[in-house]
Design an enzyme around this catalytic site. Structure first.
Site, PDB file in Angstrom:
ATOM      1  CD  GLU A   1      -1.430  -0.088   3.616  1.00 25.77           C
ATOM      2  OE1 GLU A   1      -1.887   1.228   4.061  1.00 25.77           O
ATOM      3  OE2 GLU A   1      -1.384  -0.860   4.205  1.00 25.77           O
ATOM      4  CB  THR A   2       4.353   2.103   1.336  1.00 26.85           C
ATOM      5  OG1 THR A   2       4.679   0.917   1.162  1.00 26.85           O
ATOM      6  CG2 THR A   2       3.647   2.381   2.991  1.00 26.85           C
TER       7      THR A   2
END
Length: 253
Positions: A50-51
């Site tokens: 998700e980063t």
């Protein structure tokens, strides 16, 4: 047993990941399961954080999705906006597998990771959705890690954080959500699937030494056990790769 239940859960989850899947995973056992799949049975799968890091060369197990090691030799590095936009794009989302955890789950795979008790005066307040609601809403299928306890498998959630099949077969459609939904629930006793027609949870498999009745004792609601089979124990090759290649320092295991 020559393996732990955490090792069993990790390997069972890894077996559910296929070549060419894009695996959206978080911190902890979900990240380890994604790494195990890539090293054991799905070498052409792509791990997606998700980063914003995509297809990293994970030579060391990162401690979290914000660990700089998730970006080592990645095919692409973006940010939160890029990762969630990718997940909500219908071209890419149909290939994405999300791995989730929660405090509570119901028979339709709806998840609670927000509160135990009344929302305004809770007994326990958790960190909430994070990206879990987006994952559950948009990816083609999700794998859910849960501890097999009656307080976690609830007839009625204390709060609905992330949607499964909501109230049944057409629940997602009525809510305006795309096709998809929970695919497997993996616990420390067995593995559950969801019926294609009713969308209700059923027992797909039980671990060696565990009987289906023991699993039912640790749930508030009844599920179909007629299709359940014993899950094969981890092989020596699976355990060796998990222990020596994926998590040699036992950071998660």
């Amino acid at each position: 047993m020559d393996y732990t239940l955490k090792e069993m859960m990790t390997i069972v989850a890894a077996r559910e990941i296929r070549n060419n899947d894009i695996v959206f995973c978080g911190t902890g056992i979900s990240m380890l399961a994604a790494m195990a799949a890539k090293n054991i049975n799905a070498p052409q799968s792509v791990i997606f954080f998700e980063t914003g890091a995509i297809d990293s060369k994970l030579e060391d197990l990162p401690l979290a999705v914000g660990d700089s090691r998730v970006m080592y030799y990645s095919s692409s590095n973006g940010g939160l906006l890029d990762s969630f936009a990718t997940m909500q794009n219908r071209v890419t989302a149909k290939h994405i597998v999300g791995i989730l955890g929660a405090a509570q789950i119901d028979i339709y795979g709806n998840l609670n990771s927000t509160v135990i008790g009344d929302y305004h005066e809770p007994d326990v307040r958790f960190s909430g959705s994070g990206g879990a609601c987006d994952v559950a809403s948009f990816v083609s299928r999700s794998i859910i890690f849960m501890k097999q306890e009656k307080r976690k498998f609830k007839i009625q959630l204390d709060y609905l954080t992330s949607p499964g099949y909501l109230d049944g077969p057409d629940g997602r459609e009525k809510a305006g959500l795309p096709e998809g939904g929970p695919h497997r629930v993996i616990t420390d006793m067995g593995i559950m699937g969801f019926d294609e027609l009713s969308k209700q949870m059923f027992l797909k498999g039980y671990y060696p030494g565990i009987i289906p009745d023991k699993i039912l004792e640790n749930m508030e609601f009844e599920i179909d056990t007629s299709r359940a089979e014993e899950v094969p124990a981890p092989t020596s090759n699976e355990l060796e790769l998990l222990r020596e290649k994926c998590d040699p320092h036992r950071l998660i295991l």
